[in-house]
Structure formats: structure tokens, C-alpha cells
Design an enzyme around this catalytic site. Sequence first.
Site, short mmCIF file in Angstrom:
data_model
loop_
_atom_site.label_atom_id
_atom_site.label_comp_id
_atom_site.label_asym_id
_atom_site.label_seq_id
_atom_site.Cartn_x
_atom_site.Cartn_y
_atom_site.Cartn_z
N LYS A 72 0.84 -1.21 0.00
CA LYS A 72 0.00 0.00 0.00
C LYS A 72 0.87 1.25 0.00
CE LYS A 72 -1.87 1.55 4.01
NZ LYS A 72 -1.48 2.96 4.21
N ASN A 73 1.87 1.28 0.89
CA ASN A 73 2.64 2.51 1.06
C ASN A 73 3.64 2.76 -0.07
OD1 ASN A 73 1.21 3.00 3.32
ND2 ASN A 73 2.88 2.64 4.79
C1 UD1 Z 1 4.13 6.86 6.68
C2 UD1 Z 1 3.29 5.64 6.39
C3 UD1 Z 1 2.66 5.12 7.67
C4 UD1 Z 1 3.73 4.86 8.73
C5 UD1 Z 1 4.60 6.08 8.90
C6 UD1 Z 1 5.79 5.84 9.82
C7 UD1 Z 1 2.55 6.04 4.13
C8 UD1 Z 1 1.41 6.35 3.21
N1 UD1 Z 1 2.26 6.02 5.43
O1 UD1 Z 1 3.26 7.87 7.19
O2 UD1 Z 1 1.98 3.90 7.36
O3 UD1 Z 1 3.10 4.59 9.97
O4 UD1 Z 1 5.13 6.52 7.63
O5 UD1 Z 1 6.55 4.78 9.35
O6 UD1 Z 1 3.65 5.75 3.69
N2 UD1 Z 1 6.21 14.57 11.05
C9 UD1 Z 1 6.36 15.90 11.33
N3 UD1 Z 1 6.17 16.80 10.31
C10 UD1 Z 1 5.88 16.41 9.04
C11 UD1 Z 1 5.75 15.05 8.77
C12 UD1 Z 1 5.92 14.14 9.79
O7 UD1 Z 1 6.62 16.28 12.46
O8 UD1 Z 1 5.74 17.27 8.17
C13 UD1 Z 1 6.38 13.56 12.13
C14 UD1 Z 1 5.12 12.75 12.41
O9 UD1 Z 1 4.25 13.42 13.28
C15 UD1 Z 1 5.70 11.48 13.01
C16 UD1 Z 1 7.02 11.33 12.25
O10 UD1 Z 1 7.30 12.58 11.67
O11 UD1 Z 1 5.97 11.67 14.37
C17 UD1 Z 1 7.02 10.27 11.18
O12 UD1 Z 1 5.87 10.46 10.37
P1 UD1 Z 1 5.91 10.22 8.80
O13 UD1 Z 1 7.09 9.40 8.45
O14 UD1 Z 1 5.73 11.52 8.10
O15 UD1 Z 1 4.61 9.37 8.58
P2 UD1 Z 1 3.75 9.37 7.26
O16 UD1 Z 1 4.65 9.65 6.11
O17 UD1 Z 1 2.54 10.21 7.43
#
Ligand code: UD1
Length: 421
Positions: free
Chosen positions: A22-23
Site C-alpha cells: 500500500k505505502n
Molecule cells: C508513513 C506511512 C505510515 C507509517 C509512517 C511511519 C505512508 C502512506 N504512510 O506515514 O503507514 O506509519 O510513515 O513509518 O507511507 N512529522 C512531522 N512533520 C511532518 C511530517 C511528519 O513532524 O511534516 C512527524 C510525524 O508526526 C511522526 C514522524 O514525523 O511523528 C514520522 O511520520 P511520517 O514518516 O511523516 O509518517 P507518514 O509519512 O505520514
Amino acid sequence: MDKILIKGGKRLKGDAAVSGAKNAALPILAAGLLSRGEHRLLNVPKLMDVVTIKRLLNHLGAAITDDDPDGCTVRMTGLNRCEAPYEWVKTMRASVLVLGPLVARFGEAKVSLPGGCAIGARPINLHLMGLEKMGAEITIEHGYVAVKARRLKGARIYLDPASVTGTENLMMAATLADGVTVIENAAREPEVIDLARFLTQCGAKINGAGTDTITIDGVESLDGSGTYRIMPDRIEAGTYLAAAAITGGEIFVRGCIPRHLDAVLLKLREAGVEIREEPDGARAVSSGRIGAADIKTLPYPGFPTDMQAQMMALMTLSDGLSVVTETVFENRFTHVAELRRMGAEIKIQGNNAIIKGAKRLSGAPVMASDLRASASLVLAGLAAEGETEIARVYHLDRGYERIEQKFSNLGADIQRIKPSV
Ligand code: UD1
């Protein structure tokens, strides 16, 4: 709304074929917006999240044909709109993945801000900071973020923390930027590598995907066409291996790539499960005894937060005390209250869950709160005595293809109940 009904206590045995990730499918479909070519994607999982992104891409101007039982062809025929509305972003946060491609290719994008979700605040500030560094003008109004740039410029961007979709959005945007972009502290997840491979096939120049420094040399346009096979879903694979462990069974997960799951396999082995890496997948063989194991979620190659809830279900039946520490998302313990209703002994202290292994779980009506929490309740239900009825199954349908069929094939007593009309 559908429910899943499980009569637990069956030892699962057999083969489960893992679906496409999915991801990886979501960013790769979004990357179709960047390209002038036609792309045949194979191993696309049949999931609600994939349906959602396809609908969003159609709305933006892509033509998507489902011409293969496991695949589709994507072609961007022209921009209809540059906006991802709230209705889509609220059902699936990953809709923000269209932001980078739209602004890079068409100079503008408007995406609803995702807001919080069940597992935490999940901001997109890093996505926006990166685009701003590349020269984009960003305005936030009425719950939407509007991004404009005549042509993005190469930039050096440091991500803190290493966001997966943040890395993907910026990597996609940088493929069409003027000059070189370096993303430091980039996410190293295998799905980032899969996206980079797809973009390279389209004509992008990317180095370092899978390391913490990704360098993208922007090109004028992406013209390549071709067929691309999406990587297998490592979280789905890990869930089936955990199912063998929790039911004292033996499951061969066909298509699983063991090196994508190093941290998970290490913990399963620590819990006493025999894991055999075979040419076409991985096999989990359980003796029925589950040892305790401490787990701390981390960005890849650390233990994936997306396997935390499933491993916690396993630890509820261990013969000792386990500590599960969640460091990626602040609120990812919503499954705990439901597992407790099934007899699990779990205490929460900050971002630690302390689990005292119990002799047995007992089936109960429970409610799924997010995708991976739902998977943990399915695992608990498979091992529990009696009947478990899981409500809000739409969470599971976002991320697990034909889950009840795959578990039935392994000998589980599991069925989907449709509401009577
Ligand atoms: C992706 C995955 C999700 C998985 C997650 C962590 C997809 C579609 N989803 O989600 O299944 O659980 O990675 O492995 O691939 N953060 C910030 N600012 C930002 C972006 C993120 O502070 O702009 C923080 C988030 O709050 C979190 C951390 O970074 O604490 C990691 O999140 P992130 O890797 O961005 O998760 P997703 O990409 O949303």
C-alpha cells in the site's frame, strides 16, 4: 457497516501470498502526475486507500484504466483541477502525496490540511518547509494549503524527523526542479526506494534512495513509459508471520522479502518463533510457546510502528513481561483498551506499554480504531477462546487485501458479516 467475526483457537497452517505494498502504491500512483508517459503498474493492491487515490487522480486529470486483475495503467491526460479536497484528505492522509507532483509539473497545488488522526497530530510542516526551500510560495487559508511556483529550484533540505511521505513528496517535486536537490536525514524505508525506482524509470535522476541522503538532479520533463511492478507489502507480510506465532501455527508468507523485515524477524525469533528465509518468501513456525520481547518503534531500519500493534497482541500471550515503546507517533496505543477487553494485562506509562503475558485471551466484541490496531484485534481474535466480533472493519479494508479470505485459507474460522438491509 461490515463486521468481522472470528471463532478463535485454530492453529493456522498453510501459504499466504502477500499483496503489493500500500505505502509504495500510493506514492507511485501520485508520481503518475509528474510524467508525460503511460505507466502500467502491476501488483497494485486492491485496497480502499488505493481506490481513494485513484479517484483523486481522476479528479485531477489522470486517466486510470484497471486493465489487469492486479494492475492498472496511469496516464496524465491534462490538468482538470489542482486541488485535493477535504473529503479525500480526511479519509486518507496520504492524499497529500499529490502536492509535490502537482506543483512541480503544473506550478500550483491546493491541498486540504490533513488535521489530526487517531494515532496523533501528524503535521505536514516538513513537506511545506521543503517546498518553500525550493522556492514555492505557500499560503494557508480556510483549511487548505496553496502552493505556487513557476519552476521549483534545487535546494538542500534537512528533515527533522525523517518523514516518509515528506521524503517522497519532496523527492517527487525535485525531479522536475531546476538544479540539484539534496534531502538530508531522508526516510530510508523500502517504499522510498521503490518510488525512486519508478521515478528513475520515468526519466528522473535520483541517487541515494534508501540512505539518509538523497540527491535529485532535476530534469525538464519525465517522458519515460513502461511497466512497473510494485514491491510486496512488508507490513502485511509481518502480520501473517505474527499470525503463525500467536496461533502456534506454521505459515509460509509467499513474496515476503525478509530483509525488509529484519527488525520484526529479530523480535519474532526472540519470542521463540522459528523463521526460515526461503527463496520465495519467509516461513514462521511456532511451537505454541511465546517468549516475552521488548520492542521500540523507530524509523526504518528500526522496528516499524506499523507492526507495533500486531506485536503487542502477540506479547499479551507471552510467558513474561514485555515493554513496547512507541517513539514515532504520540497516540498509537488505541488498541490497548480493546485488547484489555479480551483479557490482556497492559499498563500504559507515557509512550511505554507494559504487557504481562496472560495464559489466555477471551473473545469479545471490540472496535477497530485505526488500520494497524484493527490488525492487532484480528490476531488477538484468532488466538482467543470463543468469539470475537470486530466492528469498523473499514479500517482493515484500507490496508489488508481479502484478509478474511487469506486467513480462511490458513484454517481460521473467520467471516465478514454484512449489515442486514
Ligand atoms: C508513513 C506511512 C505510515 C507509517 C509512517 C511511519 C505512508 C502512506 N504512510 O506515514 O503507514 O506509519 O510513515 O513509518 O507511507 N512529522 C512531522 N512533520 C511532518 C511530517 C511528519 O513532524 O511534516 C512527524 C510525524 O508526526 C511522526 C514522524 O514525523 O511523528 C514520522 O511520520 P511520517 O514518516 O511523516 O509518517 P507518514 O509519512 O505520514
